[in-house]
Enzyme design. Structure first.
Site, PDB file in Angstrom:
ATOM      1  N   LEU A 521       0.818  -1.218   0.000  1.00 23.75           N
ATOM      2  CA  LEU A 521       0.000   0.000   0.000  1.00 23.75           C
ATOM      3  C   LEU A 521       0.847   1.262   0.000  1.00 23.75           C
ATOM      4  CD1 LEU A 521      -2.698  -1.016   2.662  1.00 23.75           C
ATOM      5  CD2 LEU A 521      -2.975  -0.960   0.174  1.00 23.75           C
ATOM      6  N   GLY A 522       2.017   1.193   0.605  1.00 20.52           N
ATOM      7  CA  GLY A 522       2.852   2.377   0.697  1.00 20.52           C
ATOM      8  C   GLY A 522       4.149   2.055   1.403  1.00 20.52           C
ATOM      9  N   GLY A 524       7.453   4.058   3.790  1.00 20.08           N
ATOM     10  CA  GLY A 524       7.982   5.231   4.463  1.00 20.08           C
ATOM     11  C   GLY A 524       9.279   4.913   5.144  1.00 20.08           C
ATOM     12  N   GLY A 525       9.749   5.849   5.966  1.00 20.55           N
ATOM     13  CA  GLY A 525      11.014   5.644   6.652  1.00 20.55           C
ATOM     14  C   GLY A 525      10.979   4.482   7.619  1.00 20.55           C
ATOM     15  N   PHE A 526       9.780   4.141   8.109  1.00 25.41           N
ATOM     16  CA  PHE A 526       9.644   3.051   9.068  1.00 25.41           C
ATOM     17  C   PHE A 526       9.646   1.683   8.394  1.00 25.41           C
ATOM     18  CE2 PHE A 526       5.492   4.608   7.788  1.00 25.41           C
ATOM     19  CZ  PHE A 526       4.911   3.466   7.285  1.00 25.41           C
ATOM     20  N   GLY A 527       9.271   1.639   7.100  1.00 25.31           N
ATOM     21  CA  GLY A 527       9.136   0.368   6.413  1.00 25.31           C
ATOM     22  C   GLY A 527       7.977   0.429   5.430  1.00 25.31           C
ATOM     23  N   VAL A 529       3.830  -0.877   4.184  1.00 25.21           N
ATOM     24  CA  VAL A 529       2.497  -1.285   4.616  1.00 25.21           C
ATOM     25  C   VAL A 529       1.879  -2.130   3.517  1.00 25.21           C
ATOM     26  CG1 VAL A 529       0.196  -0.517   5.302  1.00 25.21           C
ATOM     27  CG2 VAL A 529       2.200   0.789   6.014  1.00 25.21           C
ATOM     28  N   ASP A 640       3.737  13.020  17.013  1.00 29.33           N
ATOM     29  CA  ASP A 640       4.015  12.960  15.574  1.00 29.33           C
ATOM     30  C   ASP A 640       2.725  13.134  14.786  1.00 29.33           C
ATOM     31  OD1 ASP A 640       5.669  12.819  13.403  1.00 29.33           O
ATOM     32  OD2 ASP A 640       5.713  10.639  13.304  1.00 29.33           O
TER      33      ASP A 640
END
Length: 832
Positions: A521-522, A524-527, A529, A640
């Site tokens: 799905l997407g 980001g910096g965290f990993g 989804v 955040d």
């Protein structure tokens, strides 16, 4: 000395002293010193100094004067006791009531009203127990607007929407210490207003909403309606509740004690003591949210039991009843409840669920209410408003929380269920009716056998009574103790010091659900989804943290533990987690419309968000943050809050996500400091970015930035072409001061009509939230109130982070001046 002359003089002095101390007024020339009292005209109440219980401290208070047991109803200096008998209450040169120690000039307590000529000021203790400060005959301050732990007749609880004054009770710390305690009784205006008992900021007990004759959650109080008369007001000026005694000779009061119990008391003259005739909470089922979402608390034979509402089953069959309310129920079937043959099942004799997530629909009977709820796929239940509210109904749009069964009283609610559950209910109902018919035939056939008739009649009555006490029809009571065969495999999370009751999914379940992580799905910096679907049909979103993610096991477990305890329509729902070797995954509900930034910052998609929807998002996020700060069982700072962390469901309802950086505050904790500043550039408050200091006001700052981004369709990190040194905040401030606030509105909104005043109001609220000093920013409770009410707003001060330096970094503007923009009405939109 002539004793004959001296004695009359002494008697005269004593007489004058007694006469003076029996007056009910205080003037600039007649203060009260410790040892003197003022008594109301009917001698019901007295004002003076006292020492509570075993304490030697002295306090200024009001108590019942006529009764033998000294019962204090109000305390002035509850948080500032006097060590000796040197206390003096007087009217000072500014027209204020002031409590001083004779040996100190700093007041211990004062009324803090505007400066007024003292020759026109007088304070009077009224027969109602209300101490009132008058100026030229008009009341400018009164103790009834600042109650302590006692609710007297004619004393209002609630919110004055014009002034912002909130009247509520707070307990004493102990019977010997009137210092502000940990419990309060107040009206919560969110959704449809309700009366709560709070422990700190956490709901302890809910008395429900006003149904026309009383609070819906305390039907037993309606039995004493002949003793009391009630007043409840909910309009644009105020939300308030008060009561009076029909028989003025009865002494009765309501007291919030130091343990958090609210007692209604009546003075028994013959016994010389107060006697309780009602209290709240009465039993464990009155504990707020005891059985969790969609749970229903039942008290049988003195024992407490939790059941599920129709169409639901225990979330964790092994131990679904939990004191922290994190248990509760989940839907049995995962078929869509949206125009898919669903309907409603009646649940009787209950306290209606928390109306914080409910709406009132006027001029609708029960049938129309049902139709309205059925049309809205987000509507989870509906009910009639109550006894004397006419054609009005309540509809719920979120988790059904804090429902309980009453043996007597209560009301019916109608819970939305899917077509399968509805069909099963209909079949069981037919079966029950058939069995009743057979029973009637059998009774008639043996009419001559009197004993048989009595036996069958007795059984029928007992059956009906049992069904009524259960609060719902026996045929749809959820009593399953095991999960369906197709439920995903779960284990108990027993590592890293985590909550052992959190759902833990094994890796095989997640691999199967996501088709081996093939539907991304997407990222980001965290990993990344991924979208998935469990074997029972439940759609999920799997947040798989990368090994390079800054979110380690500590932040991961922090997010799991925090969000699993939260339940709110504007917070994303966490189903569980998975830890497999180096992989750490969070399993969330799947929200089809991605995140807010996907829409507002993209030219091709921002047109899908008209102003009505944007305002709903602004309001929804505010309610979610308020829940985190004040109304949840925990006090949480998100740290955040940003557009990419606001997810949107199928109805574009906002849900706050990503709690990896969130911090849990203690109940009375105001702020904290960290050496490691984490968060997102452009949303951080100045005190956090520069000094590592964070509090609820840090989230308020981020929320203010978010409001301006939603209105403008621009990121805060973007810079104005005409003024390249200004970021979004700086540009908004510049245009606001010039009276051109509407110039920041997203161009895509210009294609549709929109309410100029409402948008300007939201811009002003956004600017109030991003002021430099935390103390200048409103709380989220004040933000929600400002968004929902057309009250006057203060002028914002210059915000922080408005300029970009040559190095490209934001600079902090200190000591900004006050904006003086006029509150004018915009009647025309000019082209830019």
């Amino acid at each position: 000395m002539n004793r004959a002359k001296t004695l009359p003089s002494i008697l005269l002095i004593v007489f004058i002293h007694q006469f003076c101390t029996s007056l009910d007024t205080i003037t600039i020339n007649q203060p009260i010193v410790d040892g003197n009292i003022r008594v109301s005209t009917g001698e019901t109440f007295a004002l003076g100094f006292f020492s509570p219980g075993k304490s030697s401290y002295r306090y200024l208070g009001i108590w019942y004067n006529k009764i033998s047991e000294k019962s204090v109803v109000w305390v002035a200096n509850r948080d500032s006791p006097i060590n000796d008998t040197s206390g003096v209450l007087s009217i000072n040169s500014h027209g204020n009531l002031v409590l001083n120690n004779r040996y100190q000039t700093t007041p211990l307590w004062f009324t803090n009203v505007s400066a007024l000529p003292t020759n026109n000021c007088i304070a009077q203790l009224l027969e109602s127990g209300n101490l009132v400060l008058f100026h030229s005959g008009s009341a400018i301050w009164q103790s009834f607007e600042h109650p302590t732990n006692t609710l007297l007749p004619n004393l209002k609880l609630g919110l004055d929407r014009r002034t912002g004054l909130n009247r509520f009770l707070t307990s004493w710390k102990s019977s010997d210490d009137p210092d502000t305690g940990n419990f309060s009784v107040r009206i919560n205006p969110e959704g449809y207003p309700q009366l709560f008992i709070y422990e700190g900021h956490v709901p302890k007990c809910r008395a429900g909403y006003w149904n026309g004759v009383g609070w819906s959650g305390v039907p037993f109080m309606q039995k004493v309606g002949f003793i009391f008369s009630y007043s409840y007001v909910n309009n644009e000026n105020e939300i308030s509740y008060s009561w009076n005694v029909v028989n003025g000779s009865i002494l009765t009061t309501g007291v919030l004690n130091e343990s958090g119990f609210f007692h209604r008391l009546k003075w028994h003259e013959d016994k010389g003591r107060w006697e309780e005739f009602a209290s709240l909470p009465r039993d464990q089922c009155d504990s707020y949210g005891l059985c969790g979402a969609y749970g229903n608390c039942v008290r049988r034979n003195g024992e407490i039991d939790c059941t599920c509402l129709p169409g639901y089953q225990p979330k964790s069959p092994q131990e679904w009843y939990r004191k922290d309310g994190s248990g509760g129920c989940v839907r049995k079937n995962q078929t869509a409840l949206c125009r898919n043959g669903e309907g409603f099942v009646e649940v009787t004799n209950v306290k209606a669920p928390d109306t914080s997530v409910a709406r009132v629909l006027a001029n609708l009977d029960l049938k129309a209410c049902k139709d309205e709820c059925l049309r809205n796929c987000s509507c989870t239940a509906y009910a009639s408003m109550g006894v004397t509210e006419g054609s009005r109904c309540l509809t719920w749009y979120g988790d059904l929380l804090d429902t309980r069964v009453f043996t007597e009283g209560g009301q019916s609610i109608y819970v939305r269920v899917d077509a399968l559950e509805l069909a099963q209910y209909a079949n069981k109902r037919k079966d029950l009716l058939a069995r009743k018919g057979i029973l009637v035939i059998m009774i008639l056939s043996v009419a001559t056998a009197v004993s048989s008739v009595v036996l069958f009649s007795y059984c029928l009555v007992r059956r009906q009574k049992r069904l009524s006490q259960n609060g719902q029809h026996e045929m749809f009571t959820s009593s399953s103790s095991t999960l369906p065969d197709d439920h995903p495999r779960e284990k108990e999370l027993d590592r890293s010091g985590s909550d052992p009751h959190l759902p833990f999914f094994d890796i095989d379940t997640i691999v199967e659900a996501t088709d081996n992580f093939s539907n991304k799905l997407g990222e980001g910096g965290f990993g990344s989804v991924y979208k998935g679907q469990l074997s029972n049909g439940q759609e999920i979103a799997v947040k798989r943290l990368s090994k390079q993610s800054g979110q380690g096991i500590k932040e991961f477990m922090n997010e799991v533990q925090l969000i699993s305890k939260l339940q709110h329509r504007n917070l994303v729902r966490l189903f569980g987690c998975c830890i497999h070797k180096e992989d750490k995954m969070l399993i969330y509900e799947y929200l089809p419309n991605k995140s807010l930034d996907y829409f507002i910052f993209e030219k091709s998609r921002k047109q899908l968000l008209d102003w009505k929807k944007r305002f709903e998002i602004i309001f929804g996020v505010a309610r979610g943050v308020l829940y985190l700060h004040q109304d949840s069982r925990l006090k949480i700072i998100h740290r955040d809050l940003k557009a990419s962390n606001i997810l949107l469901d199928a109805s574009m309802e906002p849900k706050i996500s990503d709690f990896g950086l969130a911090k849990l505050f203690k109940e009375h904790q105001i702020e904290a400091i960290t050496k490691q500043v984490v968060g997102t550039y452009g949303y951080m408050s100045p005190e956090y970015a520069m000094d590592g200091l964070y509090s609820v006001k840090s989230d308020v700052f981020s929320y203010g930035v978010l409001i301006l981004e939603i209105i403008s369709g621009k990121k805060n990190t973007e810079y104005d072409k005409e003024s390249p040194s200004l970021n979004l905040i700086g540009n908004v401030w510049k245009l606001w001061r010039e009276g051109k606030g509407l110039d920041i509105v997203d161009y895509s909104l210009l294609e549709h009509s929109y309410p100029c005043e409402e948008i300007l109001r939201c811009i002003q609220i956004g600017l109030l939230c991003i002021q430099e000093h935390p103390a200048d920013r409103p709380t989220m409770l004040e933000v929600v109130f400002m968004l929902g009410n057309e009250t006057s707003l203060p002028s914002p001060k210059k915000p922080a982070f408005v300029f970009r330096t040559q190095s490209g970094q934001e600079s902090l503007i200190t000591r900004g001046e006050v904006c003086s923009i006029n509150d004018c009405i915009i009647t025309m939109i000019e082209g830019r």
